[in-house]
Every structure is written in C-alpha cells, then in structure tokens.
Write a protein that holds these residues in place. Structure first.
Motif, PDB file in Angstrom:
ATOM      1  N   ASN A   1      -6.076  41.282 -12.332  1.00 52.32           N
ATOM      2  CA  ASN A   1      -4.861  42.088 -12.506  1.00 52.32           C
ATOM      3  C   ASN A   1      -5.069  43.237 -13.488  1.00 52.32           C
ATOM      4  O   ASN A   1      -4.113  43.747 -14.046  1.00 52.32           O
ATOM      5  N   TYR A   2      -6.324  43.627 -13.689  1.00 52.09           N
ATOM      6  CA  TYR A   2      -6.611  44.732 -14.602  1.00 52.09           C
ATOM      7  C   TYR A   2      -6.406  46.063 -13.899  1.00 52.09           C
ATOM      8  O   TYR A   2      -6.423  46.141 -12.668  1.00 52.09           O
ATOM      9  N   ASP A   3      -6.219  47.123 -14.682  1.00 53.88           N
ATOM     10  CA  ASP A   3      -6.024  48.463 -14.139  1.00 53.88           C
ATOM     11  C   ASP A   3      -7.274  48.871 -13.361  1.00 53.88           C
ATOM     12  O   ASP A   3      -8.341  49.057 -13.947  1.00 53.88           O
ATOM     13  N   PRO A   4      -7.160  49.018 -12.031  1.00 49.77           N
ATOM     14  CA  PRO A   4      -8.351  49.280 -11.230  1.00 49.77           C
ATOM     15  C   PRO A   4      -9.022  50.619 -11.513  1.00 49.77           C
ATOM     16  O   PRO A   4     -10.245  50.725 -11.433  1.00 49.77           O
ATOM     17  N   VAL A   5      -8.274  51.624 -11.855  1.00 47.08           N
ATOM     18  CA  VAL A   5      -8.869  52.941 -12.123  1.00 47.08           C
ATOM     19  C   VAL A   5      -9.735  52.885 -13.380  1.00 47.08           C
ATOM     20  O   VAL A   5     -10.892  53.342 -13.377  1.00 47.08           O
ATOM     21  N   LEU A   6      -9.206  52.300 -14.434  1.00 49.30           N
ATOM     22  CA  LEU A   6      -9.977  52.175 -15.676  1.00 49.30           C
ATOM     23  C   LEU A   6     -11.157  51.225 -15.495  1.00 49.30           C
ATOM     24  O   LEU A   6     -12.259  51.488 -15.973  1.00 49.30           O
ATOM     25  N   LEU A   7     -10.923  50.138 -14.792  1.00 42.16           N
ATOM     26  CA  LEU A   7     -11.970  49.147 -14.545  1.00 42.16           C
ATOM     27  C   LEU A   7     -13.142  49.770 -13.788  1.00 42.16           C
ATOM     28  O   LEU A   7     -14.298  49.607 -14.173  1.00 42.16           O
ATOM     29  N   VAL A   8     -12.841  50.495 -12.736  1.00 41.29           N
ATOM     30  CA  VAL A   8     -13.885  51.098 -11.899  1.00 41.29           C
ATOM     31  C   VAL A   8     -14.610  52.221 -12.650  1.00 41.29           C
ATOM     32  O   VAL A   8     -15.841  52.312 -12.607  1.00 41.29           O
ATOM     33  N   GLY A   9     -13.870  53.058 -13.350  1.00 42.33           N
ATOM     34  CA  GLY A   9     -14.507  54.124 -14.126  1.00 42.33           C
ATOM     35  C   GLY A   9     -15.470  53.566 -15.160  1.00 42.33           C
ATOM     36  O   GLY A   9     -16.608  54.031 -15.303  1.00 42.33           O
ATOM     37  N   ALA A  10     -15.039  52.534 -15.864  1.00 37.77           N
ATOM     38  CA  ALA A  10     -15.894  51.905 -16.867  1.00 37.77           C
ATOM     39  C   ALA A  10     -17.056  51.170 -16.207  1.00 37.77           C
ATOM     40  O   ALA A  10     -18.164  51.125 -16.764  1.00 37.77           O
ATOM     41  N   GLY A  11     -16.832  50.623 -15.024  1.00 35.23           N
ATOM     42  CA  GLY A  11     -17.899  49.925 -14.307  1.00 35.23           C
ATOM     43  C   GLY A  11     -19.046  50.848 -13.941  1.00 35.23           C
ATOM     44  O   GLY A  11     -20.214  50.474 -14.033  1.00 35.23           O
ATOM     45  N   VAL A  12     -18.719  52.059 -13.556  1.00 43.70           N
ATOM     46  CA  VAL A  12     -19.757  53.037 -13.212  1.00 43.70           C
ATOM     47  C   VAL A  12     -20.553  53.426 -14.463  1.00 43.70           C
ATOM     48  O   VAL A  12     -21.782  53.496 -14.435  1.00 43.70           O
TER      49      VAL A  12
ATOM     50  N   MET B   1     -22.824  44.274 -26.740  1.00 44.75           N
ATOM     51  CA  MET B   1     -21.924  45.310 -26.223  1.00 44.75           C
ATOM     52  C   MET B   1     -20.495  44.794 -26.108  1.00 44.75           C
ATOM     53  O   MET B   1     -19.542  45.525 -26.396  1.00 44.75           O
ATOM     54  N   ALA B   2     -20.321  43.540 -25.710  1.00 43.97           N
ATOM     55  CA  ALA B   2     -18.979  42.956 -25.615  1.00 43.97           C
ATOM     56  C   ALA B   2     -18.309  42.961 -26.992  1.00 43.97           C
ATOM     57  O   ALA B   2     -17.133  43.343 -27.114  1.00 43.97           O
ATOM     58  N   PHE B   3     -19.053  42.564 -28.032  1.00 39.39           N
ATOM     59  CA  PHE B   3     -18.499  42.585 -29.389  1.00 39.39           C
ATOM     60  C   PHE B   3     -18.180  43.997 -29.844  1.00 39.39           C
ATOM     61  O   PHE B   3     -17.114  44.255 -30.410  1.00 39.39           O
ATOM     62  N   LEU B   4     -19.091  44.934 -29.607  1.00 42.59           N
ATOM     63  CA  LEU B   4     -18.857  46.320 -30.012  1.00 42.59           C
ATOM     64  C   LEU B   4     -17.663  46.925 -29.280  1.00 42.59           C
ATOM     65  O   LEU B   4     -16.825  47.595 -29.893  1.00 42.59           O
ATOM     66  N   LEU B   5     -17.599  46.708 -27.986  1.00 38.25           N
ATOM     67  CA  LEU B   5     -16.485  47.249 -27.207  1.00 38.25           C
ATOM     68  C   LEU B   5     -15.157  46.666 -27.668  1.00 38.25           C
ATOM     69  O   LEU B   5     -14.163  47.390 -27.797  1.00 38.25           O
ATOM     70  N   ASN B   6     -15.141  45.357 -27.922  1.00 37.56           N
ATOM     71  CA  ASN B   6     -13.912  44.724 -28.419  1.00 37.56           C
ATOM     72  C   ASN B   6     -13.504  45.264 -29.785  1.00 37.56           C
ATOM     73  O   ASN B   6     -12.318  45.313 -30.096  1.00 37.56           O
TER      74      ASN B   6
ATOM     75  N   PHE C   1     -14.002  48.407 -30.832  1.00 41.49           N
ATOM     76  CA  PHE C   1     -13.640  49.819 -30.813  1.00 41.49           C
ATOM     77  C   PHE C   1     -12.670  50.225 -29.702  1.00 41.49           C
ATOM     78  O   PHE C   1     -12.070  51.283 -29.777  1.00 41.49           O
ATOM     79  N   ILE C   2     -12.549  49.405 -28.685  1.00 43.56           N
ATOM     80  CA  ILE C   2     -11.697  49.763 -27.545  1.00 43.56           C
ATOM     81  C   ILE C   2     -10.616  48.700 -27.396  1.00 43.56           C
ATOM     82  O   ILE C   2     -10.906  47.506 -27.362  1.00 43.56           O
ATOM     83  N   ASN C   3      -9.397  49.154 -27.270  1.00 46.66           N
ATOM     84  CA  ASN C   3      -8.262  48.241 -27.190  1.00 46.66           C
ATOM     85  C   ASN C   3      -7.712  48.188 -25.758  1.00 46.66           C
ATOM     86  O   ASN C   3      -6.511  48.283 -25.552  1.00 46.66           O
ATOM     87  N   ASN C   4      -8.613  48.075 -24.790  1.00 46.95           N
ATOM     88  CA  ASN C   4      -8.171  48.015 -23.395  1.00 46.95           C
ATOM     89  C   ASN C   4      -9.119  47.092 -22.627  1.00 46.95           C
ATOM     90  O   ASN C   4     -10.295  47.430 -22.431  1.00 46.95           O
ATOM     91  N   ASP C   5      -8.593  45.962 -22.187  1.00 43.23           N
ATOM     92  CA  ASP C   5      -9.429  44.974 -21.495  1.00 43.23           C
ATOM     93  C   ASP C   5      -9.984  45.487 -20.169  1.00 43.23           C
ATOM     94  O   ASP C   5     -11.064  45.084 -19.763  1.00 43.23           O
ATOM     95  N   SER C   6      -9.266  46.365 -19.497  1.00 45.99           N
ATOM     96  CA  SER C   6      -9.758  46.914 -18.232  1.00 45.99           C
ATOM     97  C   SER C   6     -11.052  47.689 -18.449  1.00 45.99           C
ATOM     98  O   SER C   6     -12.005  47.572 -17.672  1.00 45.99           O
ATOM     99  N   ILE C   7     -11.094  48.475 -19.500  1.00 45.07           N
ATOM    100  CA  ILE C   7     -12.285  49.268 -19.806  1.00 45.07           C
ATOM    101  C   ILE C   7     -13.426  48.355 -20.240  1.00 45.07           C
ATOM    102  O   ILE C   7     -14.561  48.485 -19.759  1.00 45.07           O
ATOM    103  N   ILE C   8     -13.130  47.424 -21.125  1.00 43.25           N
ATOM    104  CA  ILE C   8     -14.172  46.518 -21.629  1.00 43.25           C
ATOM    105  C   ILE C   8     -14.787  45.704 -20.496  1.00 43.25           C
ATOM    106  O   ILE C   8     -16.014  45.655 -20.344  1.00 43.25           O
ATOM    107  N   LEU C   9     -13.953  45.087 -19.677  1.00 45.59           N
ATOM    108  CA  LEU C   9     -14.470  44.251 -18.587  1.00 45.59           C
ATOM    109  C   LEU C   9     -15.171  45.081 -17.522  1.00 45.59           C
ATOM    110  O   LEU C   9     -16.186  44.662 -16.975  1.00 45.59           O
ATOM    111  N   GLY C  10     -14.650  46.267 -17.239  1.00 43.25           N
ATOM    112  CA  GLY C  10     -15.320  47.146 -16.279  1.00 43.25           C
ATOM    113  C   GLY C  10     -16.714  47.508 -16.747  1.00 43.25           C
ATOM    114  O   GLY C  10     -17.688  47.460 -15.977  1.00 43.25           O
TER     115      GLY C  10
END
Length: 159
Positions: free
Chosen positions: A22-33, A78-83, A85-94
């Motif tokens: 149920n994460y934001d697909p646009v942010l998830l996909v952008g971060a995934g790339v 990277m998971a620790f660093l992203l958590n 500095f970034i407050n968005n789970d969609s971006i982190i998980l992507g």
C-alpha cells in the motif's frame, strides 16, 4: 549486467512490490530505479560511477568491484542511513527493493557477488551468463514485459 538491465530490473521489482503493498507507487518506483544502480558505485565505468568519479574510485580502491556495495552488509547499512535521513517508507523500501534486484541480477553473471562480505564467498546462480551477452538481452526483454504487466496492475486504474 549492464546499467540498462539493472534499471529495468529495479523498475520491474519495484512495480511488483507496489502491486502487493500500500505504499505510494510513484515514489516507490522512482526510488527503485535509483536503488537499482547504486551498488555499481564501485565501478568507474557504470552509469553512477561516471557521475561520481572520485567517490567511485575511492570505493573501488577500498573494496573492489562487486564486494562491499553488493553485500547484505551494505544493504542493511543503507537501510539504517535511509531511515535516519528520509521520512518516507515508500522511498526507503523502493530504494532497498531496487538494490535487491541489482544483487539478484548480478548473481546471474559468471563473476557473481560477495553477498556475505566481508567473507570472501562468491554467490552466483548455478546457471550464469556474461554481462552484455545474448542472454542478458533476453533477460532485459523479459523484464520489460514484466514491467508492462506490473505497471498495468499498479497504474491501470488510471487509464
């Protein structure tokens, strides 16, 4: 694998994950790339290595190619660093899904990766291919089809 195959792999993997979450697909996909190309910072000739030449050279000198930046240790770091500095789970998980897709694709090459770094164990699939070969083009085509399929599943409701 080449940069383009990693990009399409990160795209397919993050779209697949977006379809079942149920994460934001646009942010998830952008971060995934983006996450899909990050592990190759250790290679000066990669897409990201050419953008950050000095950082790439330092990382390559310290660790070599397909070792630290292709390991579970780097993924967790990277998971620790992203958590932090970034407050968005969609971006982190992507980002993490994209990195994982990179690891899987590189495990399909003859050189494999040092997934358990600092242990010097090379991890690869039983059947491998060489980077840039015909099999990689088939993989790229299959990932492209999966991208369309998962993309329709995620964004088809907007059509």
């Amino acid at each position: 694998m080449t940069g383009n195959t990693h990009i399409i792999g990160g795209l397919a993997a993050s779209l697949a994950f977006a379809q079942v979450s149920n994460y934001d697909p646009v942010l998830l996909v952008g971060a995934g790339v983006v996450g899909a190309i990050i592990p190759d910072i250790c290679h000066g000739g990669s897409k990201i290595g050419r953008k950050f030449k000095v950082l790439s050279k330092v990382i390559n000198t310290l660790f070599g190619h397909r070792s630290f930046t292709h390991s579970l240790l780097f993924l967790v770091l990277m998971a620790f660093l992203l958590n932090g500095f970034i407050n968005n789970d969609s971006i982190i998980l992507g980002f993490l899904v994209g990195m994982a897709s990179h690891y899987i694709l590189d495990m399909a090459t003859k050189n494999g990766i040092k997934l358990m770094y600092p242990l010097k164990i090379t991890v690869r699939f039983p059947v491998t291919t060489r980077t840039g070969g015909t099999v990689e083009y088939v993989v790229f085509a299959a990932l492209s089809v999966l991208t369309v399929y998962f993309g329709y599943g995620v964004f088809g409701k907007y059509i």
